[in-house]
Design a protein around this motif. Sequence first.
Motif, PDB file in Angstrom:
ATOM      1  N   GLY A  25      -2.779  20.747  23.449  1.00 51.67           N
ATOM      2  CA  GLY A  25      -2.845  21.115  24.592  1.00 51.67           C
ATOM      3  C   GLY A  25      -2.211  21.782  25.222  1.00 51.67           C
ATOM      4  O   GLY A  25      -2.651  22.563  26.133  1.00 51.67           O
ATOM      5  N   GLN A  82      -0.796  27.550  24.401  1.00 49.97           N
ATOM      6  CA  GLN A  82      -0.677  26.463  25.708  1.00 49.97           C
ATOM      7  C   GLN A  82       0.087  26.297  26.731  1.00 49.97           C
ATOM      8  O   GLN A  82       1.723  27.063  26.766  1.00 49.97           O
ATOM      9  N   ASP A 132      -0.261  25.105  15.647  1.00 48.11           N
ATOM     10  CA  ASP A 132      -1.274  22.962  15.769  1.00 48.11           C
ATOM     11  C   ASP A 132      -2.427  23.345  16.690  1.00 48.11           C
ATOM     12  O   ASP A 132      -1.918  23.031  18.005  1.00 48.11           O
ATOM     13  N   GLU A 133      -3.567  23.432  16.745  1.00 47.31           N
ATOM     14  CA  GLU A 133      -4.322  23.317  17.964  1.00 47.31           C
ATOM     15  C   GLU A 133      -4.398  21.948  18.706  1.00 47.31           C
ATOM     16  O   GLU A 133      -5.196  21.988  19.158  1.00 47.31           O
ATOM     17  N   ARG A 134      -4.024  20.520  17.814  1.00 47.70           N
ATOM     18  CA  ARG A 134      -4.138  19.398  18.158  1.00 47.70           C
ATOM     19  C   ARG A 134      -3.047  19.821  19.360  1.00 47.70           C
ATOM     20  O   ARG A 134      -3.736  19.094  20.419  1.00 47.70           O
ATOM     21  N   GLY A 176      -8.972  15.994  17.557  1.00 49.33           N
ATOM     22  CA  GLY A 176      -9.777  17.269  18.073  1.00 49.33           C
ATOM     23  C   GLY A 176      -8.820  18.232  18.778  1.00 49.33           C
ATOM     24  O   GLY A 176      -7.221  17.546  18.636  1.00 49.33           O
ATOM     25  N   ALA A 177      -9.042  19.094  18.658  1.00 49.99           N
ATOM     26  CA  ALA A 177      -8.105  19.955  19.651  1.00 49.99           C
ATOM     27  C   ALA A 177      -7.634  19.801  20.805  1.00 49.99           C
ATOM     28  O   ALA A 177      -8.791  19.079  21.331  1.00 49.99           O
ATOM     29  N   GLY A 178      -6.592  19.913  20.593  1.00 49.84           N
ATOM     30  CA  GLY A 178      -6.016  20.112  22.465  1.00 49.84           C
ATOM     31  C   GLY A 178      -6.138  18.548  23.452  1.00 49.84           C
ATOM     32  O   GLY A 178      -5.927  18.172  24.426  1.00 49.84           O
ATOM     33  N   ARG A 179      -5.830  17.537  21.839  1.00 51.57           N
ATOM     34  CA  ARG A 179      -5.707  16.100  22.782  1.00 51.57           C
ATOM     35  C   ARG A 179      -4.393  15.361  22.499  1.00 51.57           C
ATOM     36  O   ARG A 179      -4.320  14.818  22.936  1.00 51.57           O
ATOM     37  N   ARG A 234      -0.557  20.156   6.653  1.00 56.54           N
ATOM     38  CA  ARG A 234      -2.309  19.469   7.208  1.00 56.54           C
ATOM     39  C   ARG A 234      -2.432  19.170   6.213  1.00 56.54           C
ATOM     40  O   ARG A 234      -2.867  18.275   6.169  1.00 56.54           O
TER      41      ARG A 234
END
Length: 330
Positions: free
Chosen positions: A210, A265, A206-208, A183-186, A45
């Motif tokens: 979803g 996820q 990786d929170e990106r 943003g997260a989950g996109r 990152r």
Amino acid sequence: MTSFVHEFPFDPAHGRTLEDLVAVPAPPAPDDFADFWRARYEEARKVVTDPELGPVEDERDGVRIHGVTYTSVGGVRLGGWLALPAEGPAAEPVRHGFVIGHGYGGRQEPGPDVPLPLPSSAAILPCVRGMGARGLVEGIPDVSSGHVLHGIESRGSYVIGDCVADLWCAASALVELVPELAGAGRLGCLGESFGGGLGALALPWDERFGAGQLTVPTFGNHPLRLTLPCTGSGEAVRGYHREHPEVVDVLRYFDAATAAGFVEQPTLVAAALFDPSVPPPGQFAVHNALAGERELLVLPAGHFEYEGLAQDEAGLVEARREFFGKRLGR
């Protein structure tokens, strides 16, 4: 148990029924498994990916396909393709994003990964280091049997870890080029075979992302894989293990089934009952270990031509569309 006429010197179903396969466990994680991968993620990152978008190379299925390059860990410059919604009066803003991995052997073109799973989507289709026309890196073998052994002497040097980072950096490049996807989950993470194994290793940290969709994923349950003959990259690892049994200590950190135990996820896994390249028990181990919401699509075979293959591939495309439509649709 699915049976096909074949000429392999082993049983690509490895004697397992579906009942057997849905019970295959994942190996336990090393105590510092999560710490190891979180540190790798944080390193990725921090990379300034500096993506460069090339001219349009193709336009089909509602998208314009550009060449793209970006920087990954270690300063390695990689290439691939970026798909963006086609321009015109009916064009819609980007609402979904995908990072799409590839099988061993890389990709020479976007191929069947376009059309994308959902309309109004953007996607990056990277060639990870060492693989494909736009991922060649001096010193890294571009043939799967050599690539899968590159740097395997230690967990810090193993190329598979850097290939996972290549996906994270691809996600960073995608978001920089398409800021609407920040943003997260996109984002959705997709991968088949080699790309499926990398996807399982990439998803938890990786929170990106979803949601994920993994097709016949490799690298699942290495201790079991080492006992199962195959025609894929696993056979090279089996050969190396015979001469270097200590490699099991490295492989513990690159087990897709172990990583699946950290995936929260929603994830759809398409796993095959019969597969000469990626032993089915390893594929199912990835699905069985998923910590979050999971769906299973059972395929008759993977990495194998058979009557009805086109129909099954169409069914997977539809299942993928429905899956991401529920998780990423908005």
